[in-house]
Design a protein around this motif. Structure first.
Motif, short mmCIF file in Angstrom:
data_model
loop_
_atom_site.label_atom_id
_atom_site.label_comp_id
_atom_site.label_asym_id
_atom_site.label_seq_id
_atom_site.Cartn_x
_atom_site.Cartn_y
_atom_site.Cartn_z
N LEU A 144 -4.43 -5.58 -0.64
CA LEU A 144 -3.43 -4.55 -0.39
C LEU A 144 -2.19 -4.80 -1.24
N GLN A 145 -1.66 -3.74 -1.81
CA GLN A 145 -0.39 -3.84 -2.52
C GLN A 145 0.37 -2.52 -2.34
N ASP A 146 1.64 -2.64 -2.03
CA ASP A 146 2.49 -1.45 -1.81
C ASP A 146 1.90 -0.53 -0.75
N GLY A 147 1.27 -1.13 0.28
CA GLY A 147 0.74 -0.34 1.39
C GLY A 147 -0.52 0.44 1.08
N ALA A 148 -1.20 0.10 -0.01
CA ALA A 148 -2.44 0.81 -0.38
C ALA A 148 -3.53 -0.20 -0.73
N PHE A 149 -4.77 0.19 -0.49
CA PHE A 149 -5.89 -0.68 -0.81
C PHE A 149 -6.13 -0.72 -2.32
N LEU A 150 -6.17 -1.95 -2.87
CA LEU A 150 -6.52 -2.13 -4.28
C LEU A 150 -8.01 -2.40 -4.44
N TYR A 151 -8.57 -3.12 -3.46
CA TYR A 151 -9.98 -3.51 -3.57
C TYR A 151 -10.54 -3.72 -2.16
N VAL A 152 -11.79 -3.31 -1.96
CA VAL A 152 -12.54 -3.65 -0.75
C VAL A 152 -13.96 -3.98 -1.15
N ASN A 153 -14.60 -4.88 -0.42
CA ASN A 153 -16.00 -5.15 -0.71
C ASN A 153 -16.89 -4.26 0.16
N SER A 154 -18.19 -4.35 -0.06
CA SER A 154 -19.11 -3.44 0.63
C SER A 154 -19.13 -3.71 2.12
N ARG A 155 -18.93 -4.97 2.51
CA ARG A 155 -18.92 -5.28 3.94
C ARG A 155 -17.74 -4.58 4.63
N VAL A 189 4.40 -9.05 8.70
CA VAL A 189 5.78 -9.42 8.38
C VAL A 189 5.91 -10.94 8.27
N SER A 190 5.31 -11.66 9.21
CA SER A 190 5.36 -13.13 9.18
C SER A 190 4.71 -13.67 7.93
N MET A 191 3.58 -13.08 7.53
CA MET A 191 2.88 -13.53 6.32
C MET A 191 3.74 -13.33 5.09
N LEU A 192 4.38 -12.16 4.97
CA LEU A 192 5.20 -11.87 3.80
C LEU A 192 6.45 -12.76 3.74
N LYS A 193 6.85 -13.28 4.90
CA LYS A 193 7.98 -14.22 4.93
C LYS A 193 7.56 -15.62 4.52
N SER A 219 -3.31 -13.61 3.87
CA SER A 219 -2.40 -14.46 3.08
C SER A 219 -1.81 -13.58 1.99
N SER A 220 -0.79 -14.10 1.31
CA SER A 220 -0.10 -13.30 0.29
C SER A 220 0.03 -14.08 -1.01
N VAL A 221 -0.17 -13.37 -2.14
CA VAL A 221 0.01 -13.94 -3.48
C VAL A 221 0.79 -12.92 -4.31
N GLN A 222 1.30 -13.40 -5.43
CA GLN A 222 2.00 -12.52 -6.36
C GLN A 222 1.04 -12.02 -7.43
N TYR A 223 1.09 -10.72 -7.69
CA TYR A 223 0.26 -10.12 -8.73
C TYR A 223 1.08 -9.06 -9.44
N GLN A 224 1.25 -9.26 -10.75
CA GLN A 224 2.05 -8.34 -11.57
C GLN A 224 3.46 -8.16 -10.98
N GLY A 225 4.00 -9.28 -10.53
CA GLY A 225 5.37 -9.29 -10.03
C GLY A 225 5.57 -8.74 -8.64
N LYS A 226 4.48 -8.41 -7.94
CA LYS A 226 4.58 -7.86 -6.59
C LYS A 226 3.65 -8.63 -5.65
N PRO A 227 4.01 -8.71 -4.37
CA PRO A 227 3.13 -9.39 -3.42
C PRO A 227 1.85 -8.59 -3.14
N VAL A 228 0.76 -9.30 -3.05
CA VAL A 228 -0.54 -8.71 -2.71
C VAL A 228 -1.07 -9.41 -1.48
N THR A 229 -1.51 -8.62 -0.52
CA THR A 229 -2.12 -9.19 0.69
C THR A 229 -3.61 -9.35 0.48
N ILE A 230 -4.08 -10.57 0.68
CA ILE A 230 -5.52 -10.86 0.62
C ILE A 230 -6.00 -10.99 2.06
N GLY A 231 -6.89 -10.12 2.47
CA GLY A 231 -7.35 -10.12 3.86
C GLY A 231 -8.84 -10.25 3.99
#
Length: 499
Positions: A144-155, A189-193, A219-231
């Motif tokens: 997830l980035q900017d409140g939108a799905f970037l990628y999902v797997n088939s499961r 919110v806690s994760m992004l903090k 969890s959260s990582v930085q991608y292209q200067g913005k946080p990305v949620t990995i779920g």
């Protein structure tokens, strides 16, 4: 060799193109050769390559135009641009186009080119293996980035029911059950903090409308200067259903134990009575007077009635639970049912005063009169049982045009607030046993009343205050189109029965 990428060389320089093809094939790559844009498109339509080496200057179409055409048709294809006429414009295009792997000028550094291709191929294989692992996993994954799905797997698609092309337009929180959204939002919110968020459970609203239980880790990582949620999510709906069934099974075992306790307790007294008086009649037949024998037989008869009542209530309850109790409904007078019940109750409890008020003429009800009589009998018996002698028992019946409501009130001991929610439960062991051990009963009456009333599309409830008494009420829908109550043709002026 079969795992290496397929490559298309597009160059109008026949010698260079042929040399490139030969070198690449020697390295184990499956390679095609096209001398112009049209030939390149034809070859791609036959077999789409993983990588295309394209000369920017072609005889029939500019290389960048060919690249745009291929990118539109084959979005997964990657490119290495080759030119003998480097320009700022072409270099900028190469840098900004995410599908362009590299930008090489002639004369080509073959060692460097092979290194670029080898690196690309290794990364391609790694990504392919990752996709296979991701899509074959029992764990749903998403980015997830900017409140939108970037990628999902088939499961993830299987669990949610949404296709990967639908999800980018869906706000992630709308997939969460309304009651769990605050929990999911707080964890995000806690994760992004930067806090460590342990795995947690929530309910998902699938596309089909089904509610599913999930365990999620984020969890959260930085991608292209913005946080990305990995779920990641795991569907635990089956486990939750099993837990629910286990709880129900444990409750059923508890109810079974309660039933055995109740039945054994209630059977003991009448059976002891029957056994005692029967033994007395056998052993002292000649010495007992006729009056004493008759009293003993009446005690046996009364104890037998209690046993029959217990068995009948148990059978009725089990039939209602199984949905096999047949109701013989017909238009009938609820007023007549109540009056008949009062007349018999006054014989059983002559020291109590039973008052009946209907206000105005009641409409008829489509009901099984015998079963509703059971309800009224039980409510009157309860009121009598828990009221002092000569206390008033008040019965009221009113209609609002849609339903008739019946209220049975007593001035008895009342029911503690903490016990109110359990009154109509199956096998609820009477709260009065805690208050008055001298009062007998099966603990089945109100549970049976509830199911009989509900089988008539009615409602039943209790109002009570300790030390002041109780009022049990139930409703039955009126029979539409019929207002006259056949059982109420002759009405007493005071609308009451006094015992």
């Amino acid at each position: 060799m079969e795992n290496k990428c397929t490559i298309l060389v597009v160059d109008d320089d026949t010698d260079l193109g042929s040399n490139l093809r030969d070198i690449l094939e020697d390295e184990g790559y499956s390679t095609g050769l096209a001398g112009d844009g049209k030939s390149a498109l034809d070859l791609c339509s036959e077999r789409t390559p993983d990588l295309a080496l394209i000369d920017i200057k072609l005889p029939d179409v500019p290389g960048m135009v060919l690249l745009d055409t291929l990118a539109a048709r084959y979005p997964e294809m990657k490119y290495i641009l080759i030119t003998g006429y480097a320009s700022i414009e072409s270099a900028v295009q190469a840098v900004t186009n995410k599908n362009i792997v590299a930008y090489e000028t002639k004369p080509l550094d073959m060692e460097r080119l092979l290194s670029l291709i080898s690196t690309f191929d290794s990364r391609r294989l790694a990504e392919a293996l990752m996709r296979i692992a991701s899509n074959s996993s029992l764990i749903g994954a998403y980015l997830l980035q900017d409140g939108a799905f970037l990628y999902v797997n088939s499961r993830f698609e299987n669990v949610t029911g949404y296709d990967k092309d639908e999800l980018p337009g869906i706000a992630p929180l709308t997939l969460v059950h309304p009651d769990d959204r605050d929990t999911v939002r707080e964890n995000a919110v806690s994760m992004l903090k930067g806090d460590n968020v342990p795995p947690y459970e929530f309910r998902l609203l699938a596309k089909s409308g089904e509610t599913k239980w999930l365990i999620e880790s984020v969890s959260s990582v930085q991608y292209q200067g913005k946080p990305v949620t990995i779920g990641s999510i795991i569907d635990v709906t089956e486990r939750k259903n099993l837990e629910k069934k286990m709880t129900e099974y444990e409750e059923m075992n508890k109810l079974k134990s309660n039933l055995l306790s109740i039945v054994s307790h209630e059977l003991r007294t009448p059976l002891a009575t029957i056994k005692g008086y029967t033994t007395m009649l056998i052993d002292y037949d000649r010495s007992l007077e006729t009056k004493e024998k008759l009293a003993n037989l009446r005690s046996i008869d009364k104890a037998t009635d209690r046993l029959v009542e217990l068995v009948d209530r148990l059978l009725d309850m089990s039939r209602l639970e199984a949905g096999i109790l047949k109701l013989e409904k017909a238009p009938a007078s609820l007023t007549k049912v109540i009056k008949d019940a009062i007349e018999e109750a006054m014989i059983r409890a002559p020291k109590h005063k039973i008052m009946f008020n209907t206000g105005k003429r009641l409409p008829q009800v489509n009901m099984d009169s015998r079963r509703i009589r059971q309800v009224v009998d039980n409510l009157i018996d309860n009121a009598v049982k828990y009221s002092a002698e000569e206390a008033n028992i008040e019965i009221e019946a009113h209609s609002n045009g849609m339903e008739i409501s019946v209220h049975v009130s007593d001035k008895g001991m009342g029911i503690p607030p903490e016990e109110m929610d359990n009154l109509f439960e199956r096998m609820f062991y009477r709260v009065e046993q805690k208050l008055n051990a001298g009062i007998s009963g099966f603990g089945l009456g109100l549970a049976l009343c509830k199911r009989l009333v509900e089988a008539h599309n009615g409602r039943i409830w209790m109002e009570s205050e300790v030390g002041k008494g109780s009022k049990c009420s139930f409703t039955l829908p009126v029979l539409t189109g019929i207002v006259r109550d056949c059982g109420d043709e002759k009405r007493d002026k005071d609308n009451s029965h006094n015992g």
